[in-house]
Design a protein around this motif. Structure first.
Motif, PDB file in Angstrom:
ATOM      1  N   PRO A  42      -6.858  12.551 -15.438  1.00  0.00           N
ATOM      2  CA  PRO A  42      -7.635  12.203 -14.242  1.00  0.00           C
ATOM      3  C   PRO A  42      -7.484  13.209 -13.112  1.00  0.00           C
ATOM      4  N   PHE A  43      -6.306  13.822 -12.987  1.00  0.00           N
ATOM      5  CA  PHE A  43      -6.105  14.797 -11.916  1.00  0.00           C
ATOM      6  C   PHE A  43      -6.953  16.043 -12.154  1.00  0.00           C
ATOM      7  N   PHE A  44      -6.963  16.547 -13.376  1.00  0.00           N
ATOM      8  CA  PHE A  44      -7.767  17.723 -13.683  1.00  0.00           C
ATOM      9  C   PHE A  44      -9.260  17.410 -13.610  1.00  0.00           C
ATOM     10  N   ASN A  45      -9.620  16.189 -13.962  1.00  0.00           N
ATOM     11  CA  ASN A  45     -11.013  15.776 -13.826  1.00  0.00           C
ATOM     12  C   ASN A  45     -11.426  15.770 -12.352  1.00  0.00           C
ATOM     13  N   TYR A  46     -10.513  15.336 -11.482  1.00  0.00           N
ATOM     14  CA  TYR A  46     -10.758  15.351 -10.034  1.00  0.00           C
ATOM     15  C   TYR A  46     -10.951  16.781  -9.537  1.00  0.00           C
ATOM     16  N   VAL A 137      -7.627   1.399 -20.086  1.00  0.00           N
ATOM     17  CA  VAL A 137      -7.687  -0.039 -19.828  1.00  0.00           C
ATOM     18  C   VAL A 137      -7.095  -0.806 -21.001  1.00  0.00           C
ATOM     19  N   LEU A 138      -7.449  -0.411 -22.227  1.00  0.00           N
ATOM     20  CA  LEU A 138      -6.890  -1.077 -23.410  1.00  0.00           C
ATOM     21  C   LEU A 138      -5.379  -0.867 -23.496  1.00  0.00           C
ATOM     22  N   ILE A 270      -5.265   1.214 -13.172  1.00  0.00           N
ATOM     23  CA  ILE A 270      -6.007   1.747 -12.023  1.00  0.00           C
ATOM     24  C   ILE A 270      -6.691   3.064 -12.385  1.00  0.00           C
ATOM     25  N   LEU A 271      -5.950   3.962 -13.065  1.00  0.00           N
ATOM     26  CA  LEU A 271      -6.545   5.232 -13.477  1.00  0.00           C
ATOM     27  C   LEU A 271      -7.698   5.008 -14.445  1.00  0.00           C
ATOM     28  N   GLY A 272      -7.525   4.066 -15.375  1.00  0.00           N
ATOM     29  CA  GLY A 272      -8.581   3.800 -16.350  1.00  0.00           C
ATOM     30  C   GLY A 272      -9.835   3.254 -15.712  1.00  0.00           C
ATOM     31  N   ILE A 273      -9.682   2.262 -14.834  1.00  0.00           N
ATOM     32  CA  ILE A 273     -10.846   1.672 -14.169  1.00  0.00           C
ATOM     33  C   ILE A 273     -11.557   2.701 -13.304  1.00  0.00           C
TER      34      ILE A 273
END
Length: 279
Positions: A42-46, A137-138, A270-273
């Motif tokens: 998620p950080f690299f995606n940001y 999420v899973l 939280i990261l998944g959602i």
């Protein structure tokens, strides 16, 4: 390696803070059994890295952090629990899961069938944020479901015939998922072992050591064929990951495993959602 670069000070100014990211990711990864990709992706995606660069760079950093964590956990097992009945299953579990996970990685990266599954059924690498969000999420749900089982005072000691069949299957599927997302196999195997009733700390150690072998088997494709690793980030995040990988064992032993899992489960949720397209 840093000192041999043409402008080491400028490189440190531009990328030095990634060391903190490496420490954070490795501490989470090596204290819970989940891959550091849960933090890195998620950080690299940001930062708007390409999907290929996100996965490739995450693998390279994890090769540093998960290796440090694996060596630390293995030393802890040999020095403290080699003759502990509750840790007796660790070598057998690794023998069953490591080859299957590597096969899953290679199947996904090099076979036409593996690439077809990713491209035709799951939308390809461009759909990375959706795949990562759904898996996270899973994973969070599985972590929450396993927490009540961590209160056991007695654990299973031996691998059964069922485990001999199920563990390689889970590791193979986890390897395939890891090839796409840079996370997966450690989480799945750790949750399975906890649900089966094995010692929680032993399950985390298995997941970390398994993940180390898995990420190393995945890196050559990205370093030599796709050539999408952002090495400047790896240079600094990698050393941070080594530090985090060495510290994580002490975090697990100092705090309640249930609390660590609860905190980590909420973090992953939280990261998944936030990675799902509705956000």
């Amino acid at each position: 390696m840093w000192l041999f670069q043409s402008s080491p000070l400028d490189l440190a100014k531009g990328y030095g803070l990634f060391s903190l990211l490496g420490i954070l990711g490795a501490i989470f990864a090596n204290s819970t059994g989940a891959g550091g990709g849960v933090i890195f992706v998620p950080f690299f995606n940001y930062l708007s890295f390409s999907p290929q660069a996100i996965v490739a760079t995450s693998f390279a950093i994890q090769c540093c952090g998960m290796t440090a964590g694996a060596i630390t956990w293995w030393h802890y097992y040999r020095s403290q629990h080699q003759f502990d009945g509750y840790w007796k299953a660790l070598p057998s579990t690794l023998v069953l899961s490591i080859p299957a996970s590597i096969i899953g990685i290679l199947f996904s990266q090099f076979s036409t069938q593996g690439k077809a599954v990713l491209n035709n059924l799951l939308g390809g690498a461009s759909n990375l944020h959706m795949l990562f969000g759904s898996f996270s999420v899973l994973l969070a749900v599985a972590i929450f479901a396993s927490i009540p089982m961590m209160k056991r005072s007695h654990f299973k000691k031996d691998i059964t015939r069922k485990d001999v069949l199920v563990l390689p299957a889970i590791a193979f599927i986890g390897g395939v998922i890891t090839a796409w997302l840079s996370v997966g196999v450690g989480e799945l195997v750790a949750v399975y072992l906890i649900i089966r009733g094995f010692n929680v700390t032993m399950s985390i150690a298995v997941a970390v050591i398994l993940s180390a072998f898995t990420v190393w088997s995945a890196l050559p494709y990205h370093a030599l064929i796709s050539d999408t690793v952002v090495w400047e980030v790896v240079l600094f995040a990698g050393i941070g990951a080594i530090v985090g990988g060495m510290l994580a064992k002490y975090l697990v032993l100092a705090f309640s495993v249930q609390r660590l899992k609860l905190f980590f489960g909420f973090w992953v949720l939280i990261l998944g959602i936030s990675s799902l397209p509705v956000f």
